[in-house]
Design a protein around this motif. Sequence first.
Motif: not given
Length: 274
Positions: A162-180
């Motif tokens: 769960y901790a790893a998935v939450a961290a990966l979610a921050c990694v993925g969504y972070g890259a997408v929304f930084l671009m936005c």
Amino acid sequence: MSAVWMRQIGGVFRLEWKKTFLSRRGWWIYCLALGPMFLTLVHWLFEARAGRHNHSLGDDSTAFAAMFQFFYLRGAIFFGCVGVFCNLFRAEMLEKTLHYYYLTPVRRELLVAGKYLAGLAVALVLFVGSVVASFLMIGRHAGQQYTDYIMHGPGLGQLGWYAAVAALACVGYGAVFLMCGIFFRNPMIPAAVVFVWEALNPFLPTLLKKISVIFYLRNLCPVEVPLPPPLNAMVIDADPTPAWLAVFGLIALSGMVLAYSAYSARQTEISYGE
């Protein structure tokens, strides 16, 4: 990477970490992170005071899995990353302070990297910390039984995933929304499009499923939460992705989005009057 570049990224990181973590406009992000912790704390205290258990630890595990997939991944972490990462560039455009960065001898790519790492650090502290705390509290009313579930049963492994998935979610969504935040004057519009796309992921064809963050995250969750009828009849099944491939695919997707954002930042020009 040279030592000078590392120092520049570190300098941007320190400035942005303080500014992002202590931002007054980010109070609602703290509410998103603290909400599940409050609910699981109330559940713990209520069940402990009642002195009886109307459900098993398996029920608590399933309840947490549902909360993680439908509240954390599709709600708290998603919108939290919108608030954190979209504002890394867009807020400075609105406040007319971005040109101060652009006047310094810092490469645009390093500026993007430093801001992204600062936003990622904030998101990890808030949401991975919230996931861990909520998991540890949701079954604490069972006392020693829950301790044994974590230390000698499947609980510790589930917590790690769960901790790893939450961290990966921050990694993925972070890259997408930084671009936005770099490309759009109003990042909320593309964020809404991404939200709809992620919500429709279970019903998309197999090929389109893979062009999303949630596809890789769901494959890594340790406890499956089936969709209720009639939605389950509309789901298009895809072959489960191996864990290592899901992690690699998500990191690769995030890396490509971030690299494109860094490259595009070299071509951007500031126009506060737009």
